[in-house]
Design a protein around this motif. Structure first.
Motif, PDB file in Angstrom:
ATOM      1  N   TYR A  29       1.222   3.583 165.206  1.00  0.00           N
ATOM      2  CA  TYR A  29       2.362   4.472 165.430  1.00  0.00           C
ATOM      3  C   TYR A  29       3.609   3.954 164.718  1.00  0.00           C
ATOM      4  O   TYR A  29       3.900   2.747 164.766  1.00  0.00           O
ATOM      5  CB  TYR A  29       2.648   4.609 166.930  1.00  0.00           C
ATOM      6  N   ASP A  30       4.330   4.888 164.100  1.00  0.00           N
ATOM      7  CA  ASP A  30       5.607   4.545 163.469  1.00  0.00           C
ATOM      8  C   ASP A  30       6.610   4.133 164.556  1.00  0.00           C
ATOM      9  O   ASP A  30       6.701   4.755 165.611  1.00  0.00           O
ATOM     10  CB  ASP A  30       6.134   5.757 162.682  1.00  0.00           C
ATOM     11  N   ASN A  86       5.828   8.871 150.868  1.00  0.00           N
ATOM     12  CA  ASN A  86       7.110   8.631 150.215  1.00  0.00           C
ATOM     13  C   ASN A  86       6.853   7.584 149.140  1.00  0.00           C
ATOM     14  O   ASN A  86       6.267   6.532 149.418  1.00  0.00           O
ATOM     15  CB  ASN A  86       8.142   8.119 151.218  1.00  0.00           C
ATOM     16  N   GLY A  92      12.051   8.191 148.711  1.00  0.00           N
ATOM     17  CA  GLY A  92      12.463   7.700 150.028  1.00  0.00           C
ATOM     18  C   GLY A  92      11.602   6.579 150.577  1.00  0.00           C
ATOM     19  O   GLY A  92      11.609   6.315 151.780  1.00  0.00           O
ATOM     20  N   GLU A  94      10.686   3.053 151.726  1.00  0.00           N
ATOM     21  CA  GLU A  94      11.420   1.854 152.125  1.00  0.00           C
ATOM     22  C   GLU A  94      10.515   0.632 152.190  1.00  0.00           C
ATOM     23  O   GLU A  94      10.974  -0.477 151.918  1.00  0.00           O
ATOM     24  CB  GLU A  94      12.097   2.082 153.478  1.00  0.00           C
ATOM     25  N   VAL A  95       9.269   0.825 152.573  1.00  0.00           N
ATOM     26  CA  VAL A  95       8.344  -0.309 152.661  1.00  0.00           C
ATOM     27  C   VAL A  95       7.400  -0.247 151.461  1.00  0.00           C
ATOM     28  O   VAL A  95       6.686   0.741 151.258  1.00  0.00           O
ATOM     29  CB  VAL A  95       7.540  -0.275 153.983  1.00  0.00           C
ATOM     30  N   HIS A  99       1.721   3.749 152.105  1.00  0.00           N
ATOM     31  CA  HIS A  99       1.423   4.213 153.464  1.00  0.00           C
ATOM     32  C   HIS A  99       1.438   5.721 153.513  1.00  0.00           C
ATOM     33  O   HIS A  99       2.241   6.380 152.860  1.00  0.00           O
ATOM     34  CB  HIS A  99       2.398   3.621 154.483  1.00  0.00           C
ATOM     35  N   HIS A 101       2.076   8.864 155.869  1.00  0.00           N
ATOM     36  CA  HIS A 101       2.667   9.324 157.130  1.00  0.00           C
ATOM     37  C   HIS A 101       1.850  10.524 157.616  1.00  0.00           C
ATOM     38  O   HIS A 101       1.688  11.505 156.871  1.00  0.00           O
ATOM     39  CB  HIS A 101       4.105   9.811 156.924  1.00  0.00           C
TER      40      HIS A 101
HETATM   41  P1  5GP Z   1       8.937   4.820 154.203  1.00  0.00           P
HETATM   42  O1  5GP Z   1      10.381   5.185 154.410  1.00  0.00           O
HETATM   43  O2  5GP Z   1       8.773   3.556 153.410  1.00  0.00           O
HETATM   44  O3  5GP Z   1       8.091   5.947 153.679  1.00  0.00           O
HETATM   45  O4  5GP Z   1       8.348   4.574 155.641  1.00  0.00           O
HETATM   46  C1  5GP Z   1       8.356   3.347 156.285  1.00  0.00           C
HETATM   47  C2  5GP Z   1       8.104   3.642 157.733  1.00  0.00           C
HETATM   48  O5  5GP Z   1       7.805   2.432 158.385  1.00  0.00           O
HETATM   49  C3  5GP Z   1       9.325   4.250 158.452  1.00  0.00           C
HETATM   50  O6  5GP Z   1       8.963   5.516 158.998  1.00  0.00           O
HETATM   51  C4  5GP Z   1       9.649   3.218 159.525  1.00  0.00           C
HETATM   52  O7  5GP Z   1      10.072   3.797 160.756  1.00  0.00           O
HETATM   53  C5  5GP Z   1       8.359   2.465 159.675  1.00  0.00           C
HETATM   54  N1  5GP Z   1       8.507   1.094 160.084  1.00  0.00           N
HETATM   55  C6  5GP Z   1       9.373   0.177 159.547  1.00  0.00           C
HETATM   56  N2  5GP Z   1       9.227  -1.015 160.145  1.00  0.00           N
HETATM   57  C7  5GP Z   1       8.245  -0.848 161.098  1.00  0.00           C
HETATM   58  C8  5GP Z   1       7.644  -1.736 162.048  1.00  0.00           C
HETATM   59  O8  5GP Z   1       7.975  -2.923 162.158  1.00  0.00           O
HETATM   60  N3  5GP Z   1       6.681  -1.209 162.846  1.00  0.00           N
HETATM   61  C9  5GP Z   1       6.292   0.095 162.754  1.00  0.00           C
HETATM   62  N4  5GP Z   1       5.337   0.514 163.591  1.00  0.00           N
HETATM   63  N5  5GP Z   1       6.830   0.953 161.869  1.00  0.00           N
HETATM   64  C10 5GP Z   1       7.796   0.481 161.042  1.00  0.00           C
END
Ligand code: 5GP
Ligand code: ZN
Length: 121
Positions: A29-30, A86, A92, A94-95, A99, A101
């Motif tokens: 889960y996010d 993303n 968008g 960030e990680v 991944h 979603h």
């Molecule tokens: P991005 O913006 O890179 O597509 O999505 C990264 C996602 O990782 C975001 O929706 C964010 O809420 C989620 N996320 C970031 N850090 C953590 C974490 O430590 N644990 C979990 N479960 N989700 C995370």
């Protein structure tokens, strides 16, 4: 990769709420859900972005999609769901570990963004 947040989640060094796991995929889960159901599916192999994919990654990415179908089934999302990657700064992301979603539990609109209005001067 030692410093990657999602690699650390896979390794269990950072806690997460697991939804599904198999040999090549981990789903959880996010932490900051953007829908009633918001699950992240990640390949266990560290791949930073779509641009880093090699032809040999086709199997693992195909497997990620089949795992998404399993998660949709497991969570009873029989009315559908949205899948988003993303990618990169404009996408968008960030990680920097690929991944997927999986968002569900509500009826979504399209497009998912608003073009800014043209300036009047
Ligand atoms: P991005 O913006 O890179 O597509 O999505 C990264 C996602 O990782 C975001 O929706 C964010 O809420 C989620 N996320 C970031 N850090 C953590 C974490 O430590 N644990 C979990 N479960 N989700 C995370
Ligand atoms: Zn990683």
């Amino acid at each position: 990769m030692d410093s990657c947040l999602f690699c650390r989640i896979i390794a269990g060094e950072i806690p997460s709420r697991k939804v599904y796991e198999d040999d090549s995929v981990y789903a959880f889960y996010d932490i900051n859900p953007q829908a009633p159901v918001h699950v992240l599916l990640i390949p266990k192999k560290h791949i930073a972005r779509i641009e880093n994919l090699e032809p040999s990654d086709a199997d693992v990415m195909g497997h990620l999609m089949v795992a998404a179908r399993k998660v949709g089934d497991l969570l009873g999302l029989s009315n559908g769901y949205r899948i988003v990657f993303n990618n990169g700064a404009d996408g968008g992301q960030e990680v920097e570990h690929i991944h997927l979603h999986l968002l569900g539990g509500l009826k979504m609109g399209w497009p998912p963004y608003q073009l800014s209005a043209p300036s009047s001067n």
